[in-house]
Scaffold this motif. Structure first.
Motif, PDB file in Angstrom:
ATOM      1  N   HIS A 207      65.775  17.005  26.331  1.00  0.00           N
ATOM      2  CA  HIS A 207      64.751  18.055  26.316  1.00  0.00           C
ATOM      3  C   HIS A 207      63.466  17.518  26.938  1.00  0.00           C
ATOM      4  CE1 HIS A 207      63.689  22.040  25.056  1.00  0.00           C
ATOM      5  NE2 HIS A 207      62.669  21.626  24.307  1.00  0.00           N
ATOM      6  N   ASP A 237      66.368  21.325  19.507  1.00  0.00           N
ATOM      7  CA  ASP A 237      66.264  22.028  20.790  1.00  0.00           C
ATOM      8  C   ASP A 237      66.703  21.056  21.866  1.00  0.00           C
ATOM      9  OD1 ASP A 237      65.699  23.936  22.632  1.00  0.00           O
ATOM     10  OD2 ASP A 237      63.551  24.018  22.274  1.00  0.00           O
ATOM     11  N   THR A 238      67.778  21.370  22.566  1.00  0.00           N
ATOM     12  CA  THR A 238      68.357  20.397  23.487  1.00  0.00           C
ATOM     13  C   THR A 238      69.269  21.066  24.482  1.00  0.00           C
ATOM     14  OG1 THR A 238      69.728  18.387  23.603  1.00  0.00           O
ATOM     15  CG2 THR A 238      70.254  19.953  21.855  1.00  0.00           C
ATOM     16  N   ILE A 271      67.908  21.652  29.738  1.00  0.00           N
ATOM     17  CA  ILE A 271      67.108  21.439  28.527  1.00  0.00           C
ATOM     18  C   ILE A 271      67.400  22.419  27.404  1.00  0.00           C
ATOM     19  CG2 ILE A 271      65.226  20.277  29.743  1.00  0.00           C
ATOM     20  CD1 ILE A 271      63.731  23.049  29.533  1.00  0.00           C
ATOM     21  N   HIS A 272      68.163  23.492  27.659  1.00  0.00           N
ATOM     22  CA  HIS A 272      68.617  24.409  26.617  1.00  0.00           C
ATOM     23  C   HIS A 272      70.108  24.632  26.784  1.00  0.00           C
ATOM     24  CE1 HIS A 272      64.548  26.562  25.550  1.00  0.00           C
ATOM     25  NE2 HIS A 272      64.640  25.339  25.057  1.00  0.00           N
TER      26      HIS A 272
END
Length: 344
Positions: A207, A237-238, A271-272
């Motif tokens: 992230h 969150d990754t 990142i998501h």
């Protein structure tokens, strides 16, 4: 070394930056910033201006068409061996072998440095802060506004006694917000903190961080929360990462994995996670029950509001899902919530 203060005209919620040389011992820190072990592009082929323009034009597709059904949580006298209450977005109240752990607590109505601008809640938090049990710890995945909230931190500091267990650099924000030093535990990836018989381990995520103009002055993470007999993985969150397979080997298997499924887009693929990648991560982690988070509460992407959970349920062959309404508590060994409450 003391954290760097930000200009006085900025809102207090922006927080503070660590001193430039505060975390040079971390393998993740170089050239004045933290880095992913796998390179991650933030906005592929898109400018921030174009992204803001598209958000302004996208209409109501990311909002629910009807009120979201909520459940007022029933807080039992003692924490169970392995249960969870999803309170919306990434905020989860966990029960692990008799301990209460609160992950990414956000009670504010907007996730923004400003009280009148920024993404607004689709539903209230189904549990008042005053209704929380006595916590053993709060874990925070990173410093974005939808995961680290000034007003919630202030309330927890004044009304609870638990430590804040955070990745490197987030301590600067907490110190600026008057959290006592002895209640701040900052960890690098694979660092651990133990309270009684509960061990909390900071693990890798893919992230970035930042609350104003400069990114990556603090680290981001996932978390392993392990008691004597039960283990939970909180993804925070990754994006998808090959690191999850290693985490599964070192720290799993997990009774419960809590993974993000929303706010994905082709413009930020690294990142998501999307729902398919969440399922892949769950398998890599050797997870038992999967609780999907990071959807339903805030409009942070371009996909329709319920698309993440619809895609998840369509693709979740041989994966055991818990699909609670916000505020609905479940036990991983009991009957899991499964009704499609998000459909009109």
């Amino acid at each position: 070394m003391a954290p760097l203060s930000l200009p006085s005209h900025l809102p207090r919620s922006v927080g503070a930056r660590p001193a430039p040389d505060a975390h040079t011992a971390s393998a993740q820190f170089r050239d004045g910033a933290f880095h992913n072990s796998e390179p991650a592009s933030l906005l592929a082929e898109e400018s921030r201006f174009r992204l803001a323009r598209d958000f302004a034009r996208k209409g109501r597709s990311g909002k629910p068409s009807a009120p979201i059904p909520l459940v007022t949580p029933s807080i039992i006298k003692g924490a169970a061996p392995c249960s969870a209450t999803w309170l919306g977005h990434a905020t989860v109240l966990l029960e692990v072998d008799g301990h209460w752990v609160l992950a990414d607590p956000v009670w504010s109505s907007r996730v923004s440095p400003f009280t009148s601008l920024g993404p607004k809640r689709h539903h209230p938090v189904p549990l008042a802060l005053a209704g929380l049990p006595e916590l053993s710890a709060v874990v925070i995945s990173h410093d974005h506004y939808d995961h680290l909230d000034l007003r919630t931190v202030e309330w927890l500091t004044q009304n609870q006694t638990m430590p804040f267990v955070v990745p490197l650099g987030i301590g600067a924000h907490l110190r600026a917000w008057n959290v006592p030093e002895d209640r701040i535990v900052e960890l690098d990836w694979e660092g651990s903190f133990t309270t009684a018989d509960l061990t909390i381990t900071c693990t890798e995520a893919r992230h970035f961080s930042g609350r104003w103009l400069r990114n990556n002055t603090s680290l981001w993470s996932s978390w392993v929360i392990a008691g004597p007999t039960h283990r939970t993985f909180f993804g925070g969150d990754t994006g998808y990462s090959r690191a999850f397979a290693g985490i599964g080997e070192r720290h799993g298997p997990f009774d419960l994995t809590i993974l993000p499924i929303g706010a994905y887009d082709h413009r930020w693929p690294d990142i998501h996670m999307d729902p398919r990648e969440a399922l892949l991560s769950h398998r890599d982690l050797h997870g038992g029950v999967l609780l999907p988070i990071h959807w339903a509460t805030f409009d942070l992407a371009f996909h329709p509001w319920a698309e993440p959970v619809e895609r998840l349920t369509a693709e979740a062959a041989e994966v055991t899902l818990a699909l609670p309404r916000p505020g609905e508590r479940f036990d991983v060994t009991g009957a899991l919530p499964s009704s499609p409450w998000w459909r009109p």
